[in-house]
Design a protein around this motif. Structure first.
Motif, PDB file in Angstrom:
ATOM      1  N   SER A  68       0.847  -1.195   0.000  1.00 53.81           N
ATOM      2  CA  SER A  68       0.000   0.000   0.000  1.00 53.81           C
ATOM      3  C   SER A  68       0.881   1.243   0.000  1.00 53.81           C
ATOM      4  O   SER A  68       1.922   1.281   0.667  1.00 53.81           O
ATOM      5  N   PHE A  69       0.458   2.259  -0.756  1.00 61.40           N
ATOM      6  CA  PHE A  69       1.184   3.524  -0.803  1.00 61.40           C
ATOM      7  C   PHE A  69       0.588   4.481   0.217  1.00 61.40           C
ATOM      8  O   PHE A  69      -0.591   4.843   0.146  1.00 61.40           O
ATOM      9  N   VAL A  70       1.417   4.876   1.184  1.00 60.12           N
ATOM     10  CA  VAL A  70       0.971   5.769   2.258  1.00 60.12           C
ATOM     11  C   VAL A  70       1.954   6.926   2.331  1.00 60.12           C
ATOM     12  O   VAL A  70       3.014   6.814   2.964  1.00 60.12           O
ATOM     13  N   PRO A  71       1.665   8.054   1.657  1.00 59.63           N
ATOM     14  CA  PRO A  71       2.605   9.175   1.620  1.00 59.63           C
ATOM     15  C   PRO A  71       3.059   9.600   3.011  1.00 59.63           C
ATOM     16  O   PRO A  71       2.243   9.939   3.874  1.00 59.63           O
ATOM     17  N   LEU A  72       4.363   9.554   3.227  1.00 58.10           N
ATOM     18  CA  LEU A  72       4.949   9.887   4.525  1.00 58.10           C
ATOM     19  C   LEU A  72       4.637  11.333   4.906  1.00 58.10           C
ATOM     20  O   LEU A  72       4.775  12.248   4.112  1.00 58.10           O
ATOM     21  N   GLY A  73       4.195  11.520   6.153  1.00 54.55           N
ATOM     22  CA  GLY A  73       3.883  12.860   6.637  1.00 54.55           C
ATOM     23  C   GLY A  73       2.468  13.310   6.339  1.00 54.55           C
ATOM     24  O   GLY A  73       2.025  14.342   6.849  1.00 54.55           O
ATOM     25  N   ILE A  74       1.752  12.544   5.502  1.00 61.64           N
ATOM     26  CA  ILE A  74       0.379  12.903   5.150  1.00 61.64           C
ATOM     27  C   ILE A  74      -0.595  11.856   5.672  1.00 61.64           C
ATOM     28  O   ILE A  74      -1.594  12.180   6.314  1.00 61.64           O
ATOM     29  N   TYR A  75      -0.287  10.616   5.408  1.00 65.10           N
ATOM     30  CA  TYR A  75      -1.104   9.495   5.886  1.00 65.10           C
ATOM     31  C   TYR A  75      -0.262   8.628   6.821  1.00 65.10           C
ATOM     32  O   TYR A  75       0.971   8.690   6.815  1.00 65.10           O
ATOM     33  N   ARG A  76      -0.945   7.800   7.583  1.00 66.54           N
ATOM     34  CA  ARG A  76      -0.289   6.729   8.326  1.00 66.54           C
ATOM     35  C   ARG A  76      -1.263   5.567   8.460  1.00 66.54           C
ATOM     36  O   ARG A  76      -2.471   5.731   8.266  1.00 66.54           O
ATOM     37  N   LEU A  77      -0.741   4.407   8.763  1.00 67.12           N
ATOM     38  CA  LEU A  77      -1.562   3.212   8.912  1.00 67.12           C
ATOM     39  C   LEU A  77      -1.597   2.770  10.367  1.00 67.12           C
ATOM     40  O   LEU A  77      -0.584   2.847  11.075  1.00 67.12           O
ATOM     41  N   HIS A  78      -2.776   2.299  10.799  1.00 65.51           N
ATOM     42  CA  HIS A  78      -2.889   1.679  12.121  1.00 65.51           C
ATOM     43  C   HIS A  78      -3.324   0.237  11.900  1.00 65.51           C
ATOM     44  O   HIS A  78      -4.357  -0.023  11.275  1.00 65.51           O
ATOM     45  N   PHE A  79      -2.541  -0.704  12.425  1.00 65.10           N
ATOM     46  CA  PHE A  79      -2.714  -2.115  12.097  1.00 65.10           C
ATOM     47  C   PHE A  79      -3.544  -2.856  13.146  1.00 65.10           C
ATOM     48  O   PHE A  79      -3.466  -2.576  14.340  1.00 65.10           O
ATOM     49  N   TYR A  80      -4.337  -3.814  12.648  1.00 71.04           N
ATOM     50  CA  TYR A  80      -5.050  -4.768  13.507  1.00 71.04           C
ATOM     51  C   TYR A  80      -4.858  -6.167  12.924  1.00 71.04           C
ATOM     52  O   TYR A  80      -4.517  -6.322  11.750  1.00 71.04           O
ATOM     53  N   THR A  81      -5.106  -7.163  13.741  1.00 71.12           N
ATOM     54  CA  THR A  81      -4.999  -8.544  13.278  1.00 71.12           C
ATOM     55  C   THR A  81      -6.276  -8.970  12.553  1.00 71.12           C
ATOM     56  O   THR A  81      -7.360  -8.467  12.847  1.00 71.12           O
ATOM     57  N   THR A  82      -6.117  -9.893  11.618  1.00 66.99           N
ATOM     58  CA  THR A  82      -7.287 -10.493  10.971  1.00 66.99           C
ATOM     59  C   THR A  82      -7.651 -11.824  11.621  1.00 66.99           C
ATOM     60  O   THR A  82      -8.617 -12.468  11.226  1.00 66.99           O
ATOM     61  N   ASN A  83      -6.858 -12.241  12.603  1.00 63.15           N
ATOM     62  CA  ASN A  83      -7.119 -13.503  13.290  1.00 63.15           C
ATOM     63  C   ASN A  83      -8.367 -13.399  14.165  1.00 63.15           C
ATOM     64  O   ASN A  83      -8.793 -12.301  14.542  1.00 63.15           O
ATOM     65  N   ILE A  84      -8.934 -14.547  14.491  1.00 62.18           N
ATOM     66  CA  ILE A  84     -10.031 -14.582  15.457  1.00 62.18           C
ATOM     67  C   ILE A  84      -9.473 -14.262  16.838  1.00 62.18           C
ATOM     68  O   ILE A  84      -8.469 -14.833  17.269  1.00 62.18           O
ATOM     69  N   ILE A  85     -10.113 -13.342  17.536  1.00 61.93           N
ATOM     70  CA  ILE A  85      -9.683 -12.915  18.870  1.00 61.93           C
ATOM     71  C   ILE A  85     -10.588 -13.577  19.903  1.00 61.93           C
ATOM     72  O   ILE A  85     -11.813 -13.469  19.813  1.00 61.93           O
ATOM     73  N   THR A  86     -10.004 -14.251  20.861  1.00 62.73           N
ATOM     74  CA  THR A  86     -10.750 -14.904  21.932  1.00 62.73           C
ATOM     75  C   THR A  86     -10.672 -14.045  23.183  1.00 62.73           C
ATOM     76  O   THR A  86      -9.586 -13.673  23.628  1.00 62.73           O
ATOM     77  N   ILE A  87     -11.838 -13.729  23.749  1.00 66.34           N
ATOM     78  CA  ILE A  87     -11.912 -12.866  24.928  1.00 66.34           C
ATOM     79  C   ILE A  87     -12.593 -13.620  26.060  1.00 66.34           C
ATOM     80  O   ILE A  87     -13.694 -14.142  25.892  1.00 66.34           O
ATOM     81  N   SER A  88     -11.932 -13.667  27.205  1.00 67.57           N
ATOM     82  CA  SER A  88     -12.471 -14.316  28.397  1.00 67.57           C
ATOM     83  C   SER A  88     -13.006 -13.241  29.337  1.00 67.57           C
ATOM     84  O   SER A  88     -12.299 -12.285  29.679  1.00 67.57           O
ATOM     85  N   ILE A  89     -14.267 -13.398  29.752  1.00 65.83           N
ATOM     86  CA  ILE A  89     -14.910 -12.411  30.625  1.00 65.83           C
ATOM     87  C   ILE A  89     -15.489 -13.132  31.841  1.00 65.83           C
ATOM     88  O   ILE A  89     -16.187 -14.137  31.709  1.00 65.83           O
ATOM     89  N   GLY A  90     -15.220 -12.578  33.019  1.00 73.58           N
ATOM     90  CA  GLY A  90     -15.829 -13.110  34.236  1.00 73.58           C
ATOM     91  C   GLY A  90     -15.140 -14.355  34.739  1.00 73.58           C
ATOM     92  O   GLY A  90     -13.935 -14.545  34.584  1.00 73.58           O
TER      93      GLY A  90
END
Length: 291
Positions: free
Chosen positions: A86-108
């Motif tokens: 991906s082309f992300v012009p430096l100083g103008i845009y930036r990327l914030h990354f996340y995983t595409t994996n399944i995320i398992t969350i334990s609650i309680g």
């Protein structure tokens, strides 16, 4: 997405037009270094051209196969970026990354945390297990308590005393002598598996870190389960832990936080999806388990 793509095209066109104008303005500009003329000529136009090439290479970003990203402009996420170059012009845009994996969350879970054993059979405190899990972007543990209060036998509405067809009185499934027919406090353990399907929406509604989802998800889960348990006795809830309870919780979570564009409208074939939440989290709830 179309607007964001057009904006990126306009900005890149304007930026490289400016680069071209500067290159043309520098044509013929030569600085001589050394004792004699012509020893070390510096052609500023070609030096500038090399700087533009370097800037272009630096602006190329690779989104890995197990990643997705939100393209950010002036602090605001504007569109999603899939894996690849991906082309992300430096100083103008930036990327914030996340995983595409399944995320398992334990609650309680129990107030007194259990212990686990390692490969040698030694006991490991749950806190150490939790810390190790938190180092992964695939497994998160919420520290929020998930205590709910069930209904008593007299107030429960989860069963009918008479058969609707014959009007005959049913056998009471919750006798007074049963301890699980009375109001009790329960500490269920909920496992939620989800995928981020819209990086921009997740960033706007939840935050930049995966762990930012823990507190709001735990609060919504507690509210849903309390609403469910509020008119059901413990015996009924325990009997339905592997059937009705997880389905009820999953359906409610999808209605409240499931992604409208990526999931709801797709399932509806592009038609109106009714009462879906107008501010989804950009996630797809894949699995819910309750114990």
């Amino acid at each position: 997405a179309a607007t964001a793509a057009r904006l990126l095209t306009v900005i890149v066109a304007a930026l490289y037009t400016l680069f071209a104008i500067i290159f043309l303005a520098l044509r013929g500009e030569v600085t001589e270094l050394g004792d004699k003329d012509g020893d070390f000529p510096i052609h500023w136009s070609w030096l500038w051209f090399g700087a533009v090439i370097a800037y272009t290479l630096i602006s190329l970003n690779v989104v890995k196969a197990n990643q997705q990203a939100a393209r950010i402009f002036l602090g605001r996420p504007i569109n999603n970026v899939a894996s690849g170059l991906s082309f992300v012009p430096l100083g103008i845009y930036r990327l914030h990354f996340y995983t595409t994996n399944i995320i398992t969350i334990s609650i309680g879970g129990p107030r007194e945390q259990p212990k686990a054993r390692n490969a040698e059979g030694k006991i490991i405190e749950f806190e150490l297990v939790r810390r190790k899990a938190q180092e992964s972007d695939k497994f998160l543990v919420s520290e929020e308590p998930l205590r709910i209060i069930t209904s008593s036998r007299s107030a429960a509405t989860s069963w009918e005393k008479k058969d609707e067809d014959t009007e005959e009185k049913k056998v009471d499934p919750f006798p007074k002598t049963d301890a699980l027919s009375h109001r009790v406090a329960m500490d269920p353990l909920v496992i939620v598996q989800l995928k981020i399907v819209d990086s921009c929406q997740f960033l706007k509604e939840i935050g930049p870190e995966l762990k930012d989802i823990l507190s709001p998800l735990a609060e919504i889960t507690r509210t849903i389960l309390q609403g469910y348990a509020g008119d059901r006795v413990p015996a009924y809830i325990i009997n339905q832990l592997e059937r009705e309870v997880p389905k009820f919780l999953k359906d409610k979570l999808e209605q409240l936080v499931g992604d409208v564009e990526a999931k709801g409208r797709a399932e509806a074939g592009g038609k109106d999806v009714g009462d879906w939440n107008a501010h989804p989290w950009g996630v797809d709830i894949t699995t819910v388990r309750v114990s």
